[in-house]
Design a protein around this motif. Structure first.
Motif, PDB file in Angstrom:
ATOM      1  N   PHE A  76      -6.106 -71.000  -7.627  1.00 25.44           N
ATOM      2  CA  PHE A  76      -5.965 -70.091  -8.754  1.00 25.44           C
ATOM      3  C   PHE A  76      -4.572 -70.210  -9.337  1.00 25.44           C
ATOM      4  CE2 PHE A  76      -4.749 -67.887  -4.952  1.00 25.44           C
ATOM      5  CZ  PHE A  76      -3.770 -66.972  -5.284  1.00 25.44           C
ATOM      6  N   GLN A  77      -4.497 -70.007 -10.650  1.00 28.83           N
ATOM      7  CA  GLN A  77      -3.241 -70.151 -11.383  1.00 28.83           C
ATOM      8  C   GLN A  77      -2.912 -68.828 -12.064  1.00 28.83           C
ATOM      9  OE1 GLN A  77      -3.225 -72.884 -14.733  1.00 28.83           O
ATOM     10  NE2 GLN A  77      -1.138 -73.533 -14.259  1.00 28.83           N
ATOM     11  N   ILE A  78      -1.693 -68.348 -11.864  1.00 26.68           N
ATOM     12  CA  ILE A  78      -1.257 -67.051 -12.376  1.00 26.68           C
ATOM     13  C   ILE A  78      -0.214 -67.271 -13.465  1.00 26.68           C
ATOM     14  CG2 ILE A  78      -0.302 -64.801 -11.763  1.00 26.68           C
ATOM     15  CD1 ILE A  78      -1.082 -65.470  -8.832  1.00 26.68           C
ATOM     16  N   ASP A  79      -0.362 -66.556 -14.583  1.00 25.32           N
ATOM     17  CA  ASP A  79       0.578 -66.715 -15.701  1.00 25.32           C
ATOM     18  C   ASP A  79       2.005 -66.391 -15.272  1.00 25.32           C
ATOM     19  OD1 ASP A  79      -1.534 -67.396 -17.321  1.00 25.32           O
ATOM     20  OD2 ASP A  79      -1.738 -65.417 -18.221  1.00 25.32           O
ATOM     21  N   ILE A  80       2.224 -65.151 -14.830  1.00 20.59           N
ATOM     22  CA  ILE A  80       3.572 -64.694 -14.468  1.00 20.59           C
ATOM     23  C   ILE A  80       3.473 -63.770 -13.259  1.00 20.59           C
ATOM     24  CG2 ILE A  80       5.604 -63.391 -15.229  1.00 20.59           C
ATOM     25  CD1 ILE A  80       4.860 -64.174 -18.117  1.00 20.59           C
ATOM     26  N   VAL A  81       4.390 -63.946 -12.318  1.00 22.56           N
ATOM     27  CA  VAL A  81       4.475 -63.068 -11.147  1.00 22.56           C
ATOM     28  C   VAL A  81       5.836 -62.376 -11.166  1.00 22.56           C
ATOM     29  CG1 VAL A  81       4.474 -62.928  -8.629  1.00 22.56           C
ATOM     30  CG2 VAL A  81       2.948 -64.538  -9.787  1.00 22.56           C
ATOM     31  N   VAL A  82       5.817 -61.051 -11.081  1.00 26.21           N
ATOM     32  CA  VAL A  82       7.046 -60.261 -11.015  1.00 26.21           C
ATOM     33  C   VAL A  82       7.114 -59.600  -9.643  1.00 26.21           C
ATOM     34  CG1 VAL A  82       8.388 -58.382 -12.035  1.00 26.21           C
ATOM     35  CG2 VAL A  82       6.948 -59.820 -13.500  1.00 26.21           C
ATOM     36  N   ILE A  83       8.210 -59.816  -8.945  1.00 23.12           N
ATOM     37  CA  ILE A  83       8.391 -59.237  -7.614  1.00 23.12           C
ATOM     38  C   ILE A  83       9.516 -58.215  -7.690  1.00 23.12           C
ATOM     39  CG2 ILE A  83       8.783 -59.724  -5.168  1.00 23.12           C
ATOM     40  CD1 ILE A  83       8.006 -62.657  -5.834  1.00 23.12           C
ATOM     41  N   THR A  84       9.193 -56.964  -7.473  1.00 24.88           N
ATOM     42  CA  THR A  84      10.161 -55.871  -7.499  1.00 24.88           C
ATOM     43  C   THR A  84      10.512 -55.495  -6.059  1.00 24.88           C
ATOM     44  OG1 THR A  84       8.670 -53.967  -7.358  1.00 24.88           O
ATOM     45  CG2 THR A  84       8.852 -55.055  -9.510  1.00 24.88           C
ATOM     46  N   PRO A  85      11.428 -54.576  -5.847  1.00 28.29           N
ATOM     47  CA  PRO A  85      11.743 -54.160  -4.480  1.00 28.29           C
ATOM     48  C   PRO A  85      10.592 -53.443  -3.770  1.00 28.29           C
ATOM     49  CG  PRO A  85      13.562 -53.621  -5.951  1.00 28.29           C
ATOM     50  CD  PRO A  85      12.407 -54.038  -6.814  1.00 28.29           C
ATOM     51  N   TYR A  86       9.487 -53.147  -4.505  1.00 29.27           N
ATOM     52  CA  TYR A  86       8.420 -52.354  -3.912  1.00 29.27           C
ATOM     53  C   TYR A  86       7.041 -53.013  -3.981  1.00 29.27           C
ATOM     54  CZ  TYR A  86      12.151 -49.010  -4.707  1.00 29.27           C
ATOM     55  OH  TYR A  86      13.372 -48.385  -4.726  1.00 29.27           O
ATOM     56  N   GLU A  87       6.869 -54.006  -4.863  1.00 33.18           N
ATOM     57  CA  GLU A  87       5.519 -54.560  -5.047  1.00 33.18           C
ATOM     58  C   GLU A  87       5.573 -55.911  -5.747  1.00 33.18           C
ATOM     59  OE1 GLU A  87       3.306 -52.080  -7.809  1.00 33.18           O
ATOM     60  OE2 GLU A  87       5.127 -51.711  -8.969  1.00 33.18           O
ATOM     61  N   VAL A  88       4.432 -56.590  -5.709  1.00 33.13           N
ATOM     62  CA  VAL A  88       4.246 -57.826  -6.465  1.00 33.13           C
ATOM     63  C   VAL A  88       3.280 -57.511  -7.606  1.00 33.13           C
ATOM     64  CG1 VAL A  88       3.360 -60.192  -6.415  1.00 33.13           C
ATOM     65  CG2 VAL A  88       4.624 -59.287  -4.449  1.00 33.13           C
ATOM     66  N   ILE A  89       3.684 -57.840  -8.836  1.00 25.30           N
ATOM     67  CA  ILE A  89       2.882 -57.528 -10.011  1.00 25.30           C
ATOM     68  C   ILE A  89       2.489 -58.827 -10.705  1.00 25.30           C
ATOM     69  CG2 ILE A  89       2.804 -56.350 -12.241  1.00 25.30           C
ATOM     70  CD1 ILE A  89       4.888 -54.409 -11.196  1.00 25.30           C
ATOM     71  N   LEU A  90       1.189 -59.021 -10.895  1.00 30.01           N
ATOM     72  CA  LEU A  90       0.687 -60.192 -11.603  1.00 30.01           C
ATOM     73  C   LEU A  90       0.502 -59.838 -13.073  1.00 30.01           C
ATOM     74  CD1 LEU A  90      -2.010 -61.479  -9.069  1.00 30.01           C
ATOM     75  CD2 LEU A  90       0.482 -61.695  -9.007  1.00 30.01           C
ATOM     76  N   VAL A  91       1.036 -60.680 -13.940  1.00 28.39           N
ATOM     77  CA  VAL A  91       0.971 -60.447 -15.383  1.00 28.39           C
ATOM     78  C   VAL A  91      -0.027 -61.427 -15.998  1.00 28.39           C
ATOM     79  CG1 VAL A  91       2.251 -60.378 -17.555  1.00 28.39           C
ATOM     80  CG2 VAL A  91       3.378 -59.702 -15.405  1.00 28.39           C
ATOM     81  N   GLU A  92      -1.079 -60.879 -16.570  1.00 28.74           N
ATOM     82  CA  GLU A  92      -2.065 -61.692 -17.286  1.00 28.74           C
ATOM     83  C   GLU A  92      -1.746 -61.592 -18.780  1.00 28.74           C
ATOM     84  OE1 GLU A  92      -5.538 -64.076 -17.931  1.00 28.74           O
ATOM     85  OE2 GLU A  92      -4.186 -63.749 -16.250  1.00 28.74           O
ATOM     86  N   CYS A  93      -1.314 -62.707 -19.374  1.00 27.40           N
ATOM     87  CA  CYS A  93      -0.899 -62.730 -20.774  1.00 27.40           C
ATOM     88  C   CYS A  93      -2.075 -63.100 -21.667  1.00 27.40           C
ATOM     89  CB  CYS A  93       0.244 -63.733 -20.949  1.00 27.40           C
ATOM     90  SG  CYS A  93       0.714 -64.024 -22.658  1.00 27.40           S
ATOM     91  N   PRO A 184       6.866 -46.065  -9.946  1.00 22.00           N
ATOM     92  CA  PRO A 184       7.290 -45.123  -8.912  1.00 22.00           C
ATOM     93  C   PRO A 184       8.045 -45.809  -7.775  1.00 22.00           C
ATOM     94  CG  PRO A 184       4.889 -45.378  -8.948  1.00 22.00           C
ATOM     95  CD  PRO A 184       5.418 -46.115 -10.114  1.00 22.00           C
ATOM     96  N   ILE A 185       9.112 -45.156  -7.331  1.00 18.08           N
ATOM     97  CA  ILE A 185       9.901 -45.660  -6.210  1.00 18.08           C
ATOM     98  C   ILE A 185       9.205 -45.276  -4.905  1.00 18.08           C
ATOM     99  CG2 ILE A 185      12.105 -45.485  -5.005  1.00 18.08           C
ATOM    100  CD1 ILE A 185      13.413 -44.932  -7.703  1.00 18.08           C
ATOM    101  N   LYS A 186       9.020 -46.253  -4.051  1.00 12.66           N
ATOM    102  CA  LYS A 186       8.319 -46.024  -2.788  1.00 12.66           C
ATOM    103  C   LYS A 186       9.310 -45.993  -1.630  1.00 12.66           C
ATOM    104  CE  LYS A 186       4.217 -48.341  -4.637  1.00 12.66           C
ATOM    105  NZ  LYS A 186       3.238 -49.443  -4.475  1.00 12.66           N
ATOM    106  N   GLU A 187       8.912 -45.328  -0.580  1.00 15.72           N
ATOM    107  CA  GLU A 187       9.795 -45.205   0.582  1.00 15.72           C
ATOM    108  C   GLU A 187      10.043 -46.559   1.244  1.00 15.72           C
ATOM    109  OE1 GLU A 187       8.324 -42.345   3.299  1.00 15.72           O
ATOM    110  OE2 GLU A 187       8.395 -40.678   1.864  1.00 15.72           O
ATOM    111  N   LYS A 188       9.001 -47.383   1.309  1.00 11.51           N
ATOM    112  CA  LYS A 188       9.123 -48.652   1.998  1.00 11.51           C
ATOM    113  C   LYS A 188       9.406 -49.772   0.999  1.00 11.51           C
ATOM    114  CE  LYS A 188       6.781 -51.595   5.364  1.00 11.51           C
ATOM    115  NZ  LYS A 188       5.541 -51.796   6.174  1.00 11.51           N
ATOM    116  N   CYS A 189      10.521 -50.460   1.188  1.00  7.05           N
ATOM    117  CA  CYS A 189      10.880 -51.580   0.320  1.00  7.05           C
ATOM    118  C   CYS A 189      10.348 -52.897   0.906  1.00  7.05           C
ATOM    119  CB  CYS A 189      12.400 -51.668   0.171  1.00  7.05           C
ATOM    120  SG  CYS A 189      13.129 -50.273  -0.711  1.00  7.05           S
ATOM    121  N   ILE A 190      10.278 -53.897   0.062  1.00 11.60           N
ATOM    122  CA  ILE A 190       9.900 -55.233   0.516  1.00 11.60           C
ATOM    123  C   ILE A 190      11.075 -56.169   0.271  1.00 11.60           C
ATOM    124  CG2 ILE A 190       7.454 -54.832   0.025  1.00 11.60           C
ATOM    125  CD1 ILE A 190       7.780 -56.528  -2.506  1.00 11.60           C
TER     126      ILE A 190
END
Length: 312
Positions: A76-93, A184-190
């Motif tokens: 599978f191919q993903i347009d854009i992946v954003v990794i924040t201190p709390y989650e991984v967000i997949l961006v479908e453009c 939202p800021i979560k207690e557990k960071c990644i």
């Protein structure tokens, strides 16, 4: 931080070469031209989104990867992946214009242009659901626990969006920065950096070459020759150790490199001296041998049946 910057996709490069060389009377010419326009529009939209994310990376600790391909559990191919201190967000453009309706029952995307033309597409969240599921499975396989979410982004304001609430947020690119800042800021960071490096280490190439085989196009429909890199329409001839355009008289010593790349993308990554003679429209096998051996192409096989591997 942009970990994997945007660059033109291999499919777009191949489609451009195919549209340039395919016989205009071929049954698939109109389809190829349309797919090229769609691919270029999609990449233009992704580049705009990447610019917005680059701005955000200066004020927020995020890591961004563009156009990534993974092989597990399915390719599978993903347009854009954003990794924040709390989650991984997949961006479908989705770079699309007109009036767009996102329907849930059944899940469809309906586009209506000003002319009244209507077209039905797959709902983007169906594909995004699959990507989120696959990435979660990929992480689980490597014993990585991380939240994975998705968003659908329309890059420009040339679209009017009517949508029924679904599984993923629907935004324009201008809303993207505030959306990510207000997550939202979560207690557990990644460990966002470690996860970004992990994804980079497991990237796979998205391979569709050769496109003639992919689309079922006969090789005879592909126009041979060295095209002029300046005027894009003239054929070049090899005269006195250089290529000269028959239309604009532009000279170039390495114009054959672009033609050989076209051959690799469209027909085969390996080429013989005889095949190169035909495709470059140059009958001197000694010159062809010199062009191939001095152009950093790998030799494959014995001398009589030698092939040269084209670097793409």
């Amino acid at each position: 931080m942009i970990i994997k910057p945007d660059k033109e996709a291999s499919l777009t490069l191949g489609l451009r070469a195919l549209a340039k060389r395919l016989d205009r009377k071929h049954l698939l010419f109109d389809q190829i031209s349309k797919e090229l326009l769609q691919a270029e529009a999609g990449e233009y939209g992704e580049k705009f989104i990447m610019k917005q994310l680059e701005k955000l990376s200066f004020v927020m600790k995020i890591y961004v990867l563009h156009n990534i391909t993974l092989r597990y559990p399915l390719s599978f191919q993903i347009d854009i992946v954003v990794i924040t201190p709390y989650e991984v967000i997949l961006v479908e453009c989705k770079n699309i214009r007109g009036n767009v309706e996102l329907k849930n029952r059944p899940r469809q995307m309906i586009r209506t242009l000003e002319t009244g033309e209507r077209r039905i597409f797959h709902h983007p969240e169906v594909q995004l659901e699959e990507y989120v599921y696959n990435l979660k499975k990929f992480f689980n396989q490597h014993y990585i626990k991380v939240p994975v979410n998705g968003i659908i982004v329309f890059p420009f304001n040339n679209v009017r969006i009517d949508y029924e609430d679904g599984y993923f947020p629907v935004l324009t690119a201008r809303e993207l920065i505030s959306f990510l800042q207000q997550r939202p800021i979560k207690e557990k960071c990644i460990d966002a950096y470690a996860i970004s490096r992990f994804l980079v280490a497991h990237l796979q190439s998205y391979e569709v070459y050769p496109l003639c085989r992919y689309y079922g196009i006969e090789i005879e429909a592909i126009q041979p020759g060295v095209f002029c890199p300046r005027c894009q329409c003239g054929q070049m001839q090899w005269i006195k150790r250089k290529w000269i355009c028959t239309s604009c008289l532009h000279t170039d010593q390495k114009a054959h490199l672009l033609a050989l790349q076209d051959y690799g993308m469209l027909i085969d990554k390996n080429i013989t001296n005889k095949q190169a003679q035909h495709f470059l429209q140059l009958s001197n096998r000694h010159v062809i041998k010199r062009l191939l051996t001095t152009s950093a192409y790998y030799k494959v096989g014995a001398t009589k049946q030698r092939k040269y591997q084209i670097l793409l």
